[in-house]
Design an enzyme around this catalytic site. Structure first.
Site: not given
Length: 164
Positions: A53, A55, A83, A86
């Site tokens: 992801h 992040e 999410c 993360c």
């Protein structure tokens, strides 16, 4: 707030790069002491990595750049509400502030994390969360991306229904 918007614009550029690469358009960057130390965009599809992801990619980049996995005093800018995975990574990295653009009622983790805290779950770190910074362009990018995906899938679905 202007500084947050400036950094969010840069994160939106990273999201546009993700979109161009066929990824869900999410971008992130990490700042420390007034400078950008990490950048990331969604790479899960291209890297065949469910943890890639934006992040997490930005956290990894920052840790390499400063030579430490502890990112104490840093600020994470992400175009979409992070999410839980993360946010968990940010807790372990000791990120100080999380600034995001678009709220994500389905997968966003900030309200879920707060609910866990209210239920008595103890975490070894807390951070400040600021949501809704440049939420409109961040939301539009996501909506456009998924609309285009649906439109691309419709002709194939119609052909199946016609017996082609």
């Amino acid at each position: 707030m202007n500084q947050h918007e400036d950094y969010m614009r840069l994160a939106l550029e990273l999201a546009a790069e993700a979109r161009s690469a066929g990824e869900v358009p999410v971008g992130a960057l990490l700042t420390l002491d007034g400078r950008i130390v990490g950048r990331g965009r969604n790479r899960s599809v291209g890297d065949v990595d469910p943890t890639a992801h934006a992040e997490v990619v930005a956290l990894r980049d920052a840790a390499r750049n400063i030579g430490n996995y502890r990112l104490v005093g840093s600020t994470m800018y992400c175009t979409v509400e992070p999410c839980l995975m993360c946010l968990g990574a940010m807790i372990h990295a000791r990120v100080q502030t999380v600034v995001f653009g678009a709220h994500d009622p389905k997968a966003g983790g900030t309200s879920k994390l707060e609910a866990l805290r209210e239920a008595g779950t103890q975490f070894n770190h807390r951070f400040v969360v600021i949501g809704g910074v440049l939420s409109e362009p961040a939301s539009e990018m996501l909506v456009d991306f998924f609309r285009e995906r649906r439109e691309e899938a419709e002709p194939a679905a119609c052909a199946v229904h016609r017996g082609a």
